[in-house]
Write a protein that holds these residues in place. Structure first.
Motif: not given
Length: 257
Positions: A141-145, A175-180
């Motif tokens: 959640a943190l890395l995605a932002h 891909r996971v980070l984009a989905e988050v």
């Protein structure tokens, strides 16, 4: 070899203590800090006099309460915990599972609060513990932002594996980070232990930047992500509002969906 400065030597003494080594004798501090026994004795004496370290009756040193007092001033530490705790307790009452609050420190998450749940799921977490960002729900959640440059640098680095399910493929991680970012929810499935799943959501500061993440950790076999996701997002949203964040219209409509 460049001589270490006085501040560096002081910090080396404090850094000798960690979760695996909370109590150390003078010789151990000297060895772990990489300092001579004479220098260590002098620095430990100064730190003890100031209250950063405490010496028990057996001559063993521990971290002192003076450092705890200073830590309470950190906006991402105890101050954040005090704001977040009512919402974490609500999330616990709604799930009776492990509830966590974490912040990012470089390439790691640091846990600043943890409420233990009823289930016997393997949770290798305690307040102050650190884990790589890619291996936990709060970390995702943190890395995605983070900014694109931070994400790219992280994906290009080594991605440690803890179970066969840990995300170690940078393409899949992207891909996971984009989905988050799309869903507002991060799911970490058996990445740290092979029996646990965590669902996390980002917490925003008053300026809208993501400053923390909240999660619930449940047994993998009993995970109900469609139920847990909204509960975790609600808690994260409540903490964000308590920190002064005001969502715009688009974000409000997205949350309603």
């Amino acid at each position: 070899m460049t001589a270490r400065s006085a501040p560096d030597r002081l910090l080396a003494v404090l850094a000798a203590f960690d979760h695996e080594h909370p109590a150390l004798c003078l010789t151990d501090i000297s060895r772990r800090a990489g300092l001579s026994l004479t220098t260590t004795h002098r620095l430990v004496g100064a730190l003890t006099a100031w209250g950063a370290l405490e010496r028990d009756g057996a001559g063993v040193y521990h971290v002192g309460l003076r450092l705890w007092e200073l830590a309470a001033l950190a906006p991402r530490g105890l101050a954040l915990r005090q704001v977040a705790l009512p919402y974490l307790e609500d999330l616990y009452e709604a799930t009776h599972e492990n509830v966590q609050l974490a912040v990012r420190d470089g390439t790691e998450v640091v846990y600043v609060e943890w409420l233990s749940g009823r289930s016997a799921v393997g949770v290798h977490i305690r307040v102050g513990a650190r884990w790589p960002l890619h291996a936990t729900g709060v970390g995702l959640a943190l890395l995605a932002h983070c900014g694109p440059e931070v994400q790219e640098a992280y994906c290009a680095g080594p991605l440690a594996a803890f179970t066969p399910y840990t995300l170690t493929d940078p393409v899949r991680l992207r891909r996971v980070l984009a989905e988050v970012r799309r869903t507002g929810t991060a799911v970490s499935d058996r990445q740290v232990t092979d029996d646990a799943l965590s669902v996390a959501a980002p917490v925003r500061a008053a300026d809208g930047t993501v400053t923390a993440a909240v999660s619930v950790v449940v047994p993998h076999d009993a995970a109900r992500i469609p139920v847990l996701g909204p509960a975790v997002r609600l808690a994260a949203r409540g903490i964000s509002r308590a920190l002064g964040w005001q969502p715009d219209g688009a974000e409000s409509r997205g949350a309603a969906r």
